[in-house]
Design an enzyme around this catalytic site. Structure first.
Site, PDB file in Angstrom:
ATOM      1  CB  SER A  49      -0.879  -0.019   1.257  1.00  6.83           C
ATOM      2  OG  SER A  49      -1.260   1.286   1.612  1.00  6.83           O
ATOM      3  N   GLY A  50       0.510   2.196  -0.893  1.00  2.35           N
ATOM      4  CA  GLY A  50       1.219   3.480  -0.933  1.00  2.35           C
ATOM      5  C   GLY A  50       0.964   4.269   0.337  1.00  2.35           C
ATOM      6  CG  LEU A  51      -2.594   5.259   3.692  1.00  2.97           C
ATOM      7  CD1 LEU A  51      -2.520   6.768   3.807  1.00  2.97           C
ATOM      8  CD2 LEU A  51      -4.015   4.775   3.990  1.00  2.97           C
ATOM      9  CG  ASP A  61      -1.112   7.841  -0.103  1.00  3.54           C
ATOM     10  OD1 ASP A  61      -0.176   7.613  -0.886  1.00  3.54           O
ATOM     11  OD2 ASP A  61      -2.233   7.321  -0.193  1.00  3.54           O
ATOM     12  CG  ASP A  88      -0.911   2.184  -4.057  1.00  2.89           C
ATOM     13  OD1 ASP A  88      -1.027   2.719  -5.166  1.00  2.89           O
ATOM     14  OD2 ASP A  88      -1.376   2.652  -3.006  1.00  2.89           O
ATOM     15  CG  ASP A  90       1.237   6.416  -5.268  1.00  5.10           C
ATOM     16  OD1 ASP A  90       0.358   5.785  -4.660  1.00  5.10           O
ATOM     17  OD2 ASP A  90       2.277   6.818  -4.716  1.00  5.10           O
ATOM     18  CD  GLU A 117      -3.968   6.503  -7.262  1.00  5.34           C
ATOM     19  OE1 GLU A 117      -3.692   5.461  -6.618  1.00  5.34           O
ATOM     20  OE2 GLU A 117      -4.308   7.568  -6.712  1.00  5.34           O
ATOM     21  CE  LYS A 123      -2.177   9.027  -3.862  1.00  5.83           C
ATOM     22  NZ  LYS A 123      -2.102   7.562  -3.621  1.00  5.83           N
ATOM     23  CG  ASN A 125      -5.572   8.232   0.615  1.00  3.92           C
ATOM     24  OD1 ASN A 125      -6.768   8.170   0.898  1.00  3.92           O
ATOM     25  ND2 ASN A 125      -4.784   7.175   0.611  1.00  3.92           N
ATOM     26  CB  SER A 126      -8.914   7.515  -3.166  1.00  7.93           C
ATOM     27  OG  SER A 126      -8.021   7.152  -4.171  1.00  7.93           O
ATOM     28  NE  ARG A 161      -6.801   3.666  -6.624  1.00  3.24           N
ATOM     29  CZ  ARG A 161      -6.239   3.776  -5.433  1.00  3.24           C
ATOM     30  NH1 ARG A 161      -5.242   2.957  -5.079  1.00  3.24           N
ATOM     31  NH2 ARG A 161      -6.637   4.691  -4.581  1.00  3.24           N
ATOM     32  CG  HIS A 192     -10.657   3.029  -4.731  1.00  2.53           C
ATOM     33  ND1 HIS A 192     -11.168   2.267  -3.724  1.00  2.53           N
ATOM     34  CD2 HIS A 192      -9.650   3.771  -4.150  1.00  2.53           C
ATOM     35  CE1 HIS A 192     -10.524   2.505  -2.596  1.00  2.53           C
ATOM     36  NE2 HIS A 192      -9.601   3.423  -2.826  1.00  2.53           N
TER      37      HIS A 192
END
Ligand code: SPV
Ligand code: MG
Length: 545
Positions: A49-51, A61, A88, A90, A117, A123, A125-126, A161, A192
Site C-alpha cells: 500500500s502506498g498509504l 500519501d 500500489d 500511485d 491510478e 497524487k 489519497n482517494s 485503477r 475504487h
C-alpha cells in the site's frame, strides 16, 4: 484451484490469482516484517500500500516518499517473502517515461505487478477531498501501454485503477475508462469507491461482467458481506491498510502504558516475545550458515566439579556448609577454584552438590545434585552431571586448589583422557596416613630435565599401590576430549549395568577405562597444588594463597 506451486515466479502466481475462478485476497503490508506476517497468516499475496508505506516513513500519501524509497522498501518486502506483491504504484511516479523505468526496476526485484491510478502526479489519497482531477483517458492509456511494453517478465501484471466513482464522475465514466484501459493492455481493473455501502461497486461488477478481472478495495464498505462480491464475480479483494492501522493502535497503547507506568511489567504479557522476532527473521538459518561458512574455533571447554561430600575430617567447620564452601582468606574454596577456571577461559562450570546443598549457591555456576551423597561415591556424583558432559570437559574435585599454569598445561596436553599427576606427592604432607591418596603408576617416572616427559601413560591408579610402583598422586584434575567424554559416558553406562557404580571412586572408574583399552595420558607436575581434606590442609591453603 489456484496453483500455489512455489516454483512458479511470483508474477506468474499473481497472474493465476487474477485469472482464478475463485475470489482471492491480497493483504496490506508496508515493510519486511509486516510482509512476513501476511505470508505467515496464509495469504496468497501482498498489497504494498502506498498509504501504508508512506505512513511507515512518517510522510503523507502524496508522493512525498520518492519512488526509489518505495522501491527500496519493496526490495526488503520481496526478499522477506515468497508470495507475490502487487505494488500500489500511485499515478506511475510521473508520466509514461517514469513508469517505464519503475516497471523495469520492479521486474528486477521480482515484484509481481503494479497498480496505477488515473489521477495526476503528485497524487492525493482517494479518501481526501472531493472531485479530484482525473488523468486524460488517452494519456493514461499511453502510460498503460508504456508500462506493459517495459516489463521484462511476461507474467508481470499491470492493473489500471479507475477513480471515476471516487471523483464523482459516475458509473458511465467509470465503465468507459475501464473499457479503454483494458483495451490499452491492462491485465485487470481496480474499481475504487469511497461509499459506505458496496452497491456502487456491485453495480459496476454487474455492468462490467467478465470482460477482465476486477479488483476491489472495501475499506469504506467493509460491512457488505464478502460473499456478495464473490457472487458478483470479483477477482481479488484488497484489505488495504489494516496491518498499518493495527500496528498504530498497538504501538499507541503500549507506548502510553509504559509512559504512564514508568515500567514494563504491565505490557510484557501483551506483546510479542523477543524470541518470536528472532523466529520471524529466521535467526536459526543464520546460525546454521555460520556453522558452514565461519571458521569453527575449538569447542568451549566446560568444567564439572565434584563437591557433594561434607568433608567430615574438618569437624565443626563443615557442620553447616560443605568443605567446598569453607572460607579461604575471605572467599569460599569453590569460588577460588571457579576463578582459576575462569582465568583459563572456562566459563561453563557445573558443580555437583550434595551435603547442605542450599549453601552452595555461588552465581554464574550451574548446579546438579547428588542427594544420595552420604551413601554414594564420586562416580555417582559424576553420573549426576552426565547430561552436562557434552563438550570437552575438565573434571575436578571440589576441594583442590592449584596454580593457574597447571590448568594451562592440562589444556594444552594431548590425549583424549589426561590426568594431572604430582610427582612430588611425598613432600606434600608430614602425615601421609592422614589422607586418602589417588596413587598412580605410569609408563615412565617423572623426568625433571629440560626436555622432561612426553606421552606418559597411566598404568594403574588406586588408593593403595606397592611403594616401589608409585610414580605420583593424581591431584583430582582431569581433561576429557569429545572422544574422551564419549568413552567416559560408555564406561559409566557399563558400570551402572554391572553394578557397583554407586560407591565407586574416580580411581575405580579410571581403572575400568584402562581395562576397556582406553589410553589415559599423564601430565606430571611438581607440587603447586593442594587439597583441603583436614585442618592441616586448611592452614596450608591459607599459606598457599
Ligand atoms: C493504498 O492503500 O495506498 C491505496 C488504497 O491506494 S486507498 O488508500 O484506499 O486509496
Ligand atoms: Mg494508494
Amino acid at each position: 484451484m489456484l496453483d500455489t506451486n512455489p516454483k512458479l515466479t511470483k508474477a506468474r502466481r499473481l497472474r493465476e490469482m487474477l485469472s482464478s475462478q475463485s475470489l482471492e485476497f491480497l493483504m496490506e503490508a508496508h515493510n519486511g516484517i509486516s510482509s512476513k506476517i501476511v505470508e505467515e497468516a496464509g495469504f496468497g499475496g501482498i498489497w504494498a500500500s502506498g498509504l501504508s508505506i508512506s505512513a511507515g516513513y512518517g510522510v503523507r500519501d502524496s508522493n512525498e516518499a520518492s519512488w526509489t524509497q518505495v522501491l527500496e522498501m519493496l526490495e526488503f518486502m520481496s526478499d522477506a517473502t515468497s508470495i507475490p506483491i502487487l505494488v500500489d504504484g500511485d499515478t506511475g511516479y510521473g508520466n509514461f517515461n517514469n513508469l517505464r523505468r519503475a516497471v523495469q526496476k520492479l521486474c528486477q526485484r521480482q515484484i509481481a505487478g503494479i497498480c496505477i491510478e488515473d489521477k495526476l502526479f503528485p497524487k492525493t489519497n482517494s479518501f481526501i477531498g472531493e472531485n479530484q482531477p482525473l488523468a486524460e483517458i488517452e494519456e493514461f492509456c499511453g502510460k498503460i501501454k508504456a508500462g506493459k511494453d517495459s516489463q521484462t517478465n511476461d507474467d508481470f501484471c499491470l492493473i489500471a485503477r479507475v477513480e471515476a466513482l471516487i471523483s464523482g464522475w459516475g458509473m458511465l465514466e467509470a465503465l468507459k475508462r475501464a473499457q479503454a484501459y483494458y483495451a490499452a493492455g491492462a491485465d485487470g481493473i481496480l474499481i475504487h469507491s469511497k461509499n459506505s455501502d458496496g452497491e456502487e461497486i456491485l453495480n459496476f461488477l454487474k455492468e462490467w461482467g467478465d470482460r477482465c478481472p476486477v479488483i476491489i478495495v472495501p475499506t469504506t464498505y467493509y460491512a457488505t458481506p464478502t460473499d456478495r462480491f464473490r457472487m458478483a464475480g470479483t477477482s481479488i479483494i484488497i484489505w488495504a491498510n489494516h496491518n498499518l492501522r493495527a500496528s498504530i493502535s498497538a504501538m499507541r497503547e503500549v507506548s502510553r502504558q509504559i509512559y504512564r507506568e514508568q515500567s514494563l511489567s504491565g505490557v510484557e504479557g501483551m506483546i510479542t516475545p523477543v524470541k518470536d522476532i528472532f523466529e520471524l527473521v529466521e535467526n536459526a538459518e543464520l546460525a546454521r550458515a555460520e556453522k558452514v561458512y565461519l571458521p569453527q574455533g575449538e569447542p568451549d571447554i566446560q568444567a564439572v566439579i565434584l563437591a557433594a561430600s561434607r568433608g567430615s575430617k574438618l569437624g565443626d567447620l563443615t557442620k553447616d556448609i560443605p568443605k567446598c564452601m569453607i572460607d579461604i582468606r575471605g572467599q569460599p574454596l569453590l569460588r577460588r577454584l571457579a576463578s582459576t577456571f575462569n582465568q583459563g577461559n572456562i566459563k561453563n562450570i557445573t558443580v555437583v552438590r550434595g551435603y547442605k546443598k542450599e549453601t552452595v549457591n555461588l552465581p554464574f555456576i550451574e548446579y546438579v545434585d547428588n542427594d544420595a551423597y552420604e551413601s554414594t561415591g564420586e562416580v555417582s556424583s559424576l553420573n549426576a552431571a552426565i547430561e552436562n558432559l557434552k563438550n570437552p570437559s575438565i573434571i575436578a574435585y571440589g576441594d583442590i586448589l592449584f596454580r593457574h599454569y597447571i590448568l594451562d598445561q592440562l589444556l594444552e596436553a594431548e590425549g583424549d583422557i589426561v590426568l594431572v599427576v604430582d610427582a612430588l606427592w611425598r613432600q606434600k604432607d608430614s602425615n601421609p596416613s592422614s589422607r586418602t591418596r589417588d596413587l598412580v603408576t605410569c609408563t615412565e617416572e617423572f623426568d625433571s630435565s629440560y626436555l622432561g616427559n612426553e606421552g606418559v601413560r597411566l598404568m594403574n591408579i588406586a588408593h593403595d599401590i606397592p611403594e616401589n610402583e608409585i610414580h605420583g598422586e593424581w591431584i583430582g584434575l582431569a581433561k576429557f576430549s569429545d572422544v574422551g567424554i564419549q568413552k567416559l559416558r560408555e564406561e559409566i553406562q557399563k558400570f551402572s549395568k554391572s553394578g557397583g557404580l554407586e560407591t565407586a571412586s574416580m580411581p575405580d572408574l579410571f581403572g575400568r577405562l584402562l581395562q576397556s583399552g582406553s589410553e589415559i595420558r599423564v601430565e606430571y607436575i611438581a607440587g603447586h597444588w593442594l587439597d583441603v581434606d583436614n585442618s592441616g590442609d586448611l592452614s596450608e591453603a591459607q599459606k598457599f594463597l
